[in-house]
Write a protein that holds these residues in place. Structure first.
Motif, PDB file in Angstrom:
ATOM      1  N   ASP A  54       0.685  -1.509   0.109  1.00  0.00           N
ATOM      2  CA  ASP A  54      -0.223   0.258  -0.492  1.00  0.00           C
ATOM      3  C   ASP A  54       0.901   1.283  -0.431  1.00  0.00           C
ATOM      4  OD1 ASP A  54      -1.899   2.033   0.264  1.00  0.00           O
ATOM      5  OD2 ASP A  54      -2.672   1.198   2.183  1.00  0.00           O
ATOM      6  N   THR A  55       0.896   1.413  -0.943  1.00  0.00           N
ATOM      7  CA  THR A  55       2.033   3.280  -1.329  1.00  0.00           C
ATOM      8  C   THR A  55       0.931   4.540  -1.303  1.00  0.00           C
ATOM      9  OG1 THR A  55       2.013   2.515  -3.615  1.00  0.00           O
ATOM     10  CG2 THR A  55       3.283   1.728  -2.658  1.00  0.00           C
ATOM     11  N   SER A  56      -0.135   3.922  -0.600  1.00  0.00           N
ATOM     12  CA  SER A  56      -1.329   5.145  -0.805  1.00  0.00           C
ATOM     13  C   SER A  56      -0.308   7.003   0.331  1.00  0.00           C
ATOM     14  CB  SER A  56      -2.709   5.386  -0.966  1.00  0.00           C
ATOM     15  OG  SER A  56      -2.734   4.802   0.605  1.00  0.00           O
ATOM     16  N   ALA A  87       6.251   9.590  -7.796  1.00  0.00           N
ATOM     17  CA  ALA A  87       5.264   9.570  -7.270  1.00  0.00           C
ATOM     18  C   ALA A  87       4.323  10.850  -8.606  1.00  0.00           C
ATOM     19  CB  ALA A  87       4.858   9.919  -6.170  1.00  0.00           C
ATOM     20  N   LYS A  90       3.391   9.386 -12.023  1.00  0.00           N
ATOM     21  CA  LYS A  90       2.302   7.974 -11.740  1.00  0.00           C
ATOM     22  C   LYS A  90       3.070   6.655 -11.933  1.00  0.00           C
ATOM     23  CE  LYS A  90      -1.233  12.475 -12.369  1.00  0.00           C
ATOM     24  NZ  LYS A  90      -2.793  12.691 -12.840  1.00  0.00           N
ATOM     25  N   LYS A  93       1.594   3.928  -8.006  1.00  0.00           N
ATOM     26  CA  LYS A  93       0.335   3.726  -7.680  1.00  0.00           C
ATOM     27  C   LYS A  93      -0.252   3.367  -6.121  1.00  0.00           C
ATOM     28  CE  LYS A  93      -0.704   3.208 -12.091  1.00  0.00           C
ATOM     29  NZ  LYS A  93      -0.998   4.425 -13.296  1.00  0.00           N
ATOM     30  N   ASP A  94      -1.388   3.471  -6.157  1.00  0.00           N
ATOM     31  CA  ASP A  94      -1.731   3.178  -4.807  1.00  0.00           C
ATOM     32  C   ASP A  94      -1.373   1.814  -3.567  1.00  0.00           C
ATOM     33  OD1 ASP A  94      -2.432   6.794  -4.329  1.00  0.00           O
ATOM     34  OD2 ASP A  94      -4.464   6.078  -5.227  1.00  0.00           O
ATOM     35  N   PHE A  95      -1.648   1.899  -4.717  1.00  0.00           N
ATOM     36  CA  PHE A  95      -1.600  -0.025  -4.248  1.00  0.00           C
ATOM     37  C   PHE A  95      -1.108  -1.371  -5.451  1.00  0.00           C
ATOM     38  CE2 PHE A  95      -6.391   0.244  -5.518  1.00  0.00           C
ATOM     39  CZ  PHE A  95      -6.302  -1.545  -6.453  1.00  0.00           C
ATOM     40  N   GLU A 105      -2.530  -3.574  -9.991  1.00  0.00           N
ATOM     41  CA  GLU A 105      -2.590  -2.478  -9.291  1.00  0.00           C
ATOM     42  C   GLU A 105      -3.564  -1.207  -9.860  1.00  0.00           C
ATOM     43  OE1 GLU A 105       1.442  -0.841 -11.656  1.00  0.00           O
ATOM     44  OE2 GLU A 105       0.066  -0.162 -13.213  1.00  0.00           O
ATOM     45  N   ASP A 107      -5.873   2.460  -8.063  1.00  0.00           N
ATOM     46  CA  ASP A 107      -5.570   3.398  -7.244  1.00  0.00           C
ATOM     47  C   ASP A 107      -6.447   3.935  -6.322  1.00  0.00           C
ATOM     48  OD1 ASP A 107      -3.769   4.835  -8.984  1.00  0.00           O
ATOM     49  OD2 ASP A 107      -5.683   5.221 -10.565  1.00  0.00           O
ATOM     50  N   LYS A 108      -6.664   4.402  -5.275  1.00  0.00           N
ATOM     51  CA  LYS A 108      -7.937   4.893  -3.899  1.00  0.00           C
ATOM     52  C   LYS A 108      -8.379   5.878  -4.431  1.00  0.00           C
ATOM     53  CE  LYS A 108      -5.491   2.506  -0.521  1.00  0.00           C
ATOM     54  NZ  LYS A 108      -5.740   2.361   1.084  1.00  0.00           N
ATOM     55  N   GLU A 114     -10.785   1.229  -3.872  1.00  0.00           N
ATOM     56  CA  GLU A 114      -9.829   0.928  -4.441  1.00  0.00           C
ATOM     57  C   GLU A 114     -10.381   0.292  -6.158  1.00  0.00           C
ATOM     58  OE1 GLU A 114      -6.845  -0.854  -0.802  1.00  0.00           O
ATOM     59  OE2 GLU A 114      -7.941  -2.322  -2.052  1.00  0.00           O
TER      60      GLU A 114
END
Length: 323
Positions: A54-56, A87, A90, A93-95, A105, A107-108, A114
């Motif tokens: 989780d990179t969000s 980041a 882009k 990604k968020d996860f 992969e 986005d949130k 998700e």
């Protein structure tokens, strides 16, 4: 017990084998795209994953990194700059959710919902390489993450090949076990062959499940220790592991009941055909002397013409009058 009893005895391991097969199939299709490379075709396929990054929550501000690090540890500016670049472009990604053959992969949104936007193509020897995915391969950022993460990734890469083969063999043996199980209805020999196949299937299922659990537990551990200061979290997929170990449990149970069917439930009826044999003392009808004594030679006394007496003490005789 008969054939009906034999069928009832085989029904339990057959259902357990089918349950194990379904669980292994679900594990295999987790995070696997079926319509192009967009997303898994089912909600269950999207929710089943071994590992999730989780990179969000990643914050590109270096001060945020400093706040999360101990006072004795300085932030690595190369890594921060690399993640900032990913980041901003882009690429980050968020996860990321990792399955057996591919990863997905997405986005949130603001509400935390998700949405998977892309899945990698299916690959048999697949393993998740964050450096390649985040385009940090052979950069100073890769070196900044230290040797611990690289060692875990190297071990993960080597074990992934064995793990994937173990899952394929488990899937094949599960299908074979279910098919051969039908022959066990008719004889114990069928149960014996099915028990052998079930034992092999259980061994590979245990090996695959143990390897997957150990690999991704180590991967989560190194992600948390190395990337936690950068607000990048990692976790294991509890749903995937639950399905996987349920499949193993069903496999062990089916093997146990297959073994019982070898020793019990023969399928033969316990009632044997009774043959009634004539005894020497069976009563037989004899001819009456009133009708000429046609069977006198068989009964042991003379007919009416001879006015004889009985050949035994129990046979009747006609009294004669003396003039």
């Amino acid at each position: 017990m008969g054939k009906v009893g034999r069928f009832a005895c085989i029904l339990t391991p057959m259902l357990l084998t089918l349950a194990s097969l379904i669980c292994i199939v679900l594990v295999v299709i987790g995070q696997t795209p079926w319509k192009g490379n967009n997303a898994p075709s089912t909600a269950l396929g999207r929710d089943l994953y071994f590992f999730k990054a989780d990179t969000s929550g990643f914050n590109a501000d270096p001060q945020n990194v400093i706040d999360h690090l101990p006072d004795s540890v300085k932030p690595d500016t190369d890594l921060v700059k690399a993640l900032q670049g990913a980041a901003s472009s882009k690429e980050l990604k968020d996860f990321y959710q990792v399955g057996l053959w591919s990863y997905c992969e997405g986005d949130k949104d603001k509400d935390g919902k998700e949405t998977i936007t892309h899945c990698s193509s299916r690959k048999f020897s697949f393993w998740f390489d964050p450096f390649s995915v985040w385009e940090l391969k052979d950069t100073s950022a890769q070196k900044a993450l230290g040797d611990d993460m690289q060692k875990v990734l190297n071990a993960y890469k080597k074990a992934a090949g064995f793990m994937n083969w173990a899952f394929v063999i488990t899937l094949i043996l599960s299908a074979v076990e279910f098919v051969i199980g039908f022959f066990a209805i008719f004889s114990r020999w069928g149960s014996l062959v099915t028990t052998i196949v079930s034992t092999a299937q259980t061994i590979f299922a245990l090996a695959a499940a143990t390897t997957a659990t150990a690999i991704y537990a180590a991967l989560v551990g190194v992600f948390k220790s190395v990337l936690k200061p950068y607000d990048i979290d990692a976790s294991m997929g509890t749903k995937m592991l639950t399905v996987l170990w349920l499949g193993v449990a069903f496999s062990v149970a089916s093997g146990f009941f297959w073994l019982i069917s070898v020793c019990c439930c023969s399928g033969k009826s316990p009632h044997k055909k009774v043959v009634v044999e004539k005894t020497p003392y069976t009563y037989e009808r004899v001819a009456s002397p009133a009708f000429g004594g046609q069977q006198a030679q068989h009964t042991g006394y003379a007919g009416a013409a001879g006015h004889g007496t009985s050949g035994t003490a129990y046979e009747p005789f006609r009294q004669q009058q003396h003039v």
